[in-house]
Design an enzyme around this catalytic site. Structure first.
Site, PDB file in Angstrom:
ATOM      1  N   LEU A 107     -11.216  14.358 -13.393  1.00  0.00           N
ATOM      2  CA  LEU A 107     -11.307  15.599 -14.171  1.00  0.00           C
ATOM      3  C   LEU A 107     -11.753  16.775 -13.320  1.00  0.00           C
ATOM      4  CD1 LEU A 107     -13.113  14.218 -17.349  1.00  0.00           C
ATOM      5  CD2 LEU A 107     -10.691  14.668 -17.070  1.00  0.00           C
TER       6      LEU A 107
ATOM      7  N   GLU B 166     -13.522  17.927  -9.288  1.00  0.00           N
ATOM      8  CA  GLU B 166     -13.776  17.433  -7.957  1.00  0.00           C
ATOM      9  C   GLU B 166     -14.398  18.523  -7.105  1.00  0.00           C
ATOM     10  OE1 GLU B 166     -10.225  16.273  -5.946  1.00  0.00           O
ATOM     11  OE2 GLU B 166     -11.321  14.926  -4.598  1.00  0.00           O
ATOM     12  N   GLY B 167     -15.394  18.163  -6.325  1.00  0.00           N
ATOM     13  CA  GLY B 167     -15.959  19.084  -5.359  1.00  0.00           C
ATOM     14  C   GLY B 167     -15.844  18.480  -3.980  1.00  0.00           C
ATOM     15  N   THR B 168     -16.656  18.955  -3.038  1.00  0.00           N
ATOM     16  CA  THR B 168     -16.496  18.404  -1.688  1.00  0.00           C
ATOM     17  C   THR B 168     -17.115  17.020  -1.576  1.00  0.00           C
ATOM     18  OG1 THR B 168     -18.372  19.760  -1.096  1.00  0.00           O
ATOM     19  CG2 THR B 168     -16.239  20.499  -0.307  1.00  0.00           C
TER      20      THR B 168
ATOM     21  N   ARG C 268     -17.339  13.799  -7.680  1.00  0.00           N
ATOM     22  CA  ARG C 268     -16.151  13.691  -8.530  1.00  0.00           C
ATOM     23  C   ARG C 268     -16.573  13.312  -9.936  1.00  0.00           C
ATOM     24  NH1 ARG C 268     -12.270  10.368  -4.515  1.00  0.00           N
ATOM     25  NH2 ARG C 268     -11.661  12.161  -3.251  1.00  0.00           N
ATOM     26  N   ILE C 269     -15.844  13.851 -10.910  1.00  0.00           N
ATOM     27  CA  ILE C 269     -16.107  13.481 -12.298  1.00  0.00           C
ATOM     28  C   ILE C 269     -14.816  12.914 -12.891  1.00  0.00           C
ATOM     29  CG2 ILE C 269     -16.888  14.271 -14.561  1.00  0.00           C
ATOM     30  CD1 ILE C 269     -18.459  16.445 -13.119  1.00  0.00           C
TER      31      ILE C 269
ATOM     32  N   LYS D  96     -19.636  10.185 -13.334  1.00  0.00           N
ATOM     33  CA  LYS D  96     -19.887  11.044 -12.184  1.00  0.00           C
ATOM     34  C   LYS D  96     -20.144  10.150 -10.981  1.00  0.00           C
ATOM     35  CE  LYS D  96     -22.168  14.839 -14.703  1.00  0.00           C
ATOM     36  NZ  LYS D  96     -23.332  15.744 -14.700  1.00  0.00           N
TER      37      LYS D  96
ATOM     38  N   ASP E 110     -31.483  25.073 -15.737  1.00  0.00           N
ATOM     39  CA  ASP E 110     -30.107  25.409 -15.350  1.00  0.00           C
ATOM     40  C   ASP E 110     -29.205  25.412 -16.582  1.00  0.00           C
ATOM     41  OD1 ASP E 110     -27.877  26.031 -13.928  1.00  0.00           O
ATOM     42  OD2 ASP E 110     -27.834  24.226 -12.702  1.00  0.00           O
TER      43      ASP E 110
END
Ligand SMILES: *[C@@H]1O[C@H](CO)[C@@H](O)[C@H](O)[C@H]1NC(C)=O
Ligand SMILES: *[C@@H]1O[C@H](CO)[C@@H](O)[C@H](O)[C@H]1NC(C)=O
Ligand SMILES: *[C@@H]1O[C@H](CO)[C@@H](O)[C@H](O)[C@H]1NC(C)=O
Length: 574
Positions: free
Chosen positions: A301, A303-305, A308-309, A331, A432
């Protein structure tokens, strides 16, 4: 007549008239609504025979410390006689015993004003939220002349250990209870907004506001400056007027935890700077441990560096049992992640562990076995991440099923407040709060979640101001930004920004401002401008949240009342 009854009276016309009940009153008296809802007004379920369906639809939550509830009723005429039969349905009998009333299960409705009590005793065997239906059949003469009333309650039960509640992490979820939690999430999607219509507003001022709203909507084409503009709350007469106006429909303060500095009581919060020790984390993770073979990864769904989700499936423990598959969010980290990132990920994921509330989405399972990257499991919500949901609504504005009304947005904001209030009661400051840290269901139920991986998946919302810490600069209150002072009042600030994000369908706040200039900019009195199509009342609410001094900001109890009143007003006039 107390002012609140103006509203309830108005709603009564929406109810249906029932012949067989013509001479019946059945309600919660003011002491009871104060105890259960914090509102001093009778809440009528049946008034002179007219049924308030809005009140009946609402599934009223009962906290762990409330075991008895009271109803007041009366048959208004001596003749004809009126009979009742009562029955209880408990949807989770391991957690809650069958309720008992102090009147018999069937009999005649009293002709004098009477109170009856219903006891809802928890077994203490497990923690869960239990739906209870109190069914009351009322008839005159014959069984064919019957009215069925269903009162719904959602009782929170807490597992008792050694005769005492487990206070700090009340919901120690073993794997067994974990399944319960999943079930519960499904059952929690019942919307509560209908109820706000019935009781959310307890003051006559609402009528004035409602008129004002109507007027605003008639000429809301007035265009606003899209860019940030200077707002000085203390000098400018117009914004003072806004503040003053919003103050008039704020409730008197409940004395609570919302002041600035220190706050030693508030132990933990969500940020890399956290007081949870690695050993705490380890034991928390083992409490919710899930075997790898029970997890099936689905679509990616987000994604970062290094994060991931996924959408995923959690398979039931017992392989012979079918129907035990649940959709979940998972996650996880990629192989690029370093050891310190792993530690932050685990710590942040655990922040809401064990909390049960319909507006909180905590981690419910963890698979951490050292060999592979960990999987953290979260309950699924149909529409997923709130920020992405808002952006999607913006993209497909015309005629799609995602056209959001102001009322729906306000409804979602109300739920975020409820989630935060729950955290604050548990002495947790979120630190946050933002749309990226919420998930949403298709009936607009919003749940606040932790911020693990948000920095990675929403990199443009966080900035590192040269101190090695990536912070949500544009959501931070002045004192949080400058001195790292967090309090319920700094959560109020962030909520204000979140509300702004919702009204703009996911725009970036302070888009033109360099994050490094933010502190100076805020100190000069600049704030985000009123979004297009954002009613003045709503903007006044946000603007109050951004008062320079934490003490000047409204409390969440006040924000809740404001938004509920506003929600009601929208419902009635638009
Ligand atoms: C009330 O009436 C309905 C419909 O006739 C029936 O199904 C239900 O069992 C009754 N409940 C009680 C408490 O008698
Ligand atoms: C049930 O309990 C309420 C509240 O304690 C009391 O006022 C009422 O008289 C009781 N009713 C009966 C029938 O005992
Ligand atoms: C219900 O009772 C009333 C008595 O007040 C009677 O007039 C009516 O016909 C009854 N209706 C049915 C459906 O039995």
């Amino acid at each position: 007549m107390p002012p609140s009854l103006v509203i309830l009276g108005g709603l009564v016309f929406l109810g249906c008239f029932s012949v067989s009940l013509s001479y019946l009153n059945l309600y919660m008296d003011a002491a009871e609504t104060l105890r259960l809802l914090g509102i001093t007004a009778e809440l009528y379920y049946v008034r002179n025979g007219i049924i308030n369906n809005y009140a009946l639809t609402f599934n009223l939550p009962l906290p762990p410390d409330i075991d008895e509830i009271y109803f007041t009723w009366q048959r208004l005429r001596e003749q004809p006689a009126m009979f009742y039969r009562m029955k209880f349905t408990v949807l989770h009998d391991r957690a809650l015993m069958l309720p008992e009333a102090n009147i018999s299960n069937e009999g005649q409705v009293p002709s004098t004003l009477s109170v009856f009590q219903v006891r809802l005793p928890c077994t203490g065997e497990m923690s869960a939220q239990v739906d209870v239906i109190i069914q009351m059949n009322i008839s005159i003469f014959s069984a064919s002349n019957l009215t069925v009333l269903n009162f719904k309650r959602r009782k929170t039960c807490i597992k008792v250990t050694d005769g005492a509640y487990v206070r700090d992490y009340p919901f120690t979820q073993g794997e067994e209870d974990y399944v319960e939690a999943e079930d519960r999430v499904d059952s929690l999607t019942t919307s509560t907004h209908i109820f706000y219509i019935a009781v959310g507003c307890a003051c006559a001022i609402i009528l004035l506001i409602a008129l004002a709203v109507a007027v605003y909507y008639l000429n809301s084409q007035k265009s606003n400056d899209r860019y940030t503009k200077r707002m000085n709350y203390y000098d400018s007469s117009s914004s003072q007027a806004l503040t003053a106006q919003s103050q008039t429909f704020l409730r008197p303060d409940t004395p609570n935890n919302a002041s600035g500095a220190g706050l030693p009581n508030f132990r933990r919060g969500i940020s890399p700077v956290t007081e949870l020790k690695p050993t705490d984390i380890k034991s928390m993770l083992s409490e919710i441990a899930v075997e790898r073979k029970r997890i099936a990864l689905g679509d990616l769904l987000m994604e970062g560096t290094f994060g991931r989700i996924y959408l995923g499936t959690l398979i039931g423990e017992d392989e012979n049992e079918v129907s035990m598959e649940q959709e979940v969010y998972i996650k996880t980290l990629t192989d690029q992640a370093r050891g310190d990132q792993l530690q932050v990920f685990l710590t942040e994921s655990c922040m809401l562990k064990g909390l049960i509330h319909q507006n909180i989405n905590p981690v419910v399972g963890a698979c951490v076995d050292g060999e592979i990257q960990p999987f953290m499991i979260y309950p699924y919500s149909n529409e997923g991440n709130l920020k992405k949901f808002l952006l999607k609504c913006r993209m497909s504005e015309c005629g799609s099923r995602y056209t959001l009304s102001t009322q729906q947005l306000v409804y979602m904001a109300i739920q975020i407040i409820r989630g935060i209030q729950y955290l604050h009661r548990k002495k947790i400051i979120h630190k946050d709060i933002a749309t990226r840290n919420c998930v949403v269901d298709n009936d607009f139920v919003v749940k606040l979640t932790d911020n693990s991986l948000s920095r990675d998946v929403f990199p443009s919302d966080y900035t590192c101001l040269g101190d090695n810490e990536n912070r949500p600069v544009k959501w931070l209150a002045v004192e949080a930004l400058l001195e790292r002072r967090f309090s319920p009042a700094s959560d109020v600030w962030a909520f204000g920004v979140t509300l702004w994000e919702m009204m703009t369908l996911g725009q970036q706040p302070y888009a033109d401002i360099d994050p490094f200039e933010m502190a100076a900019y805020l100190q000069e009195g600049y704030r985000i401008a009123q979004p297009h199509n954002c009613p003045d009342e709503l903007f006044a609410v946000m603007a109050c949240c951004w008062a320079m001094s934490p003490d000047e900001r409204p409390k969440f109890t006040q924000l809740l009342v404001c938004l509920q009143d506003f929600y009601t007003a929208l419902g009635r006039f638009i």
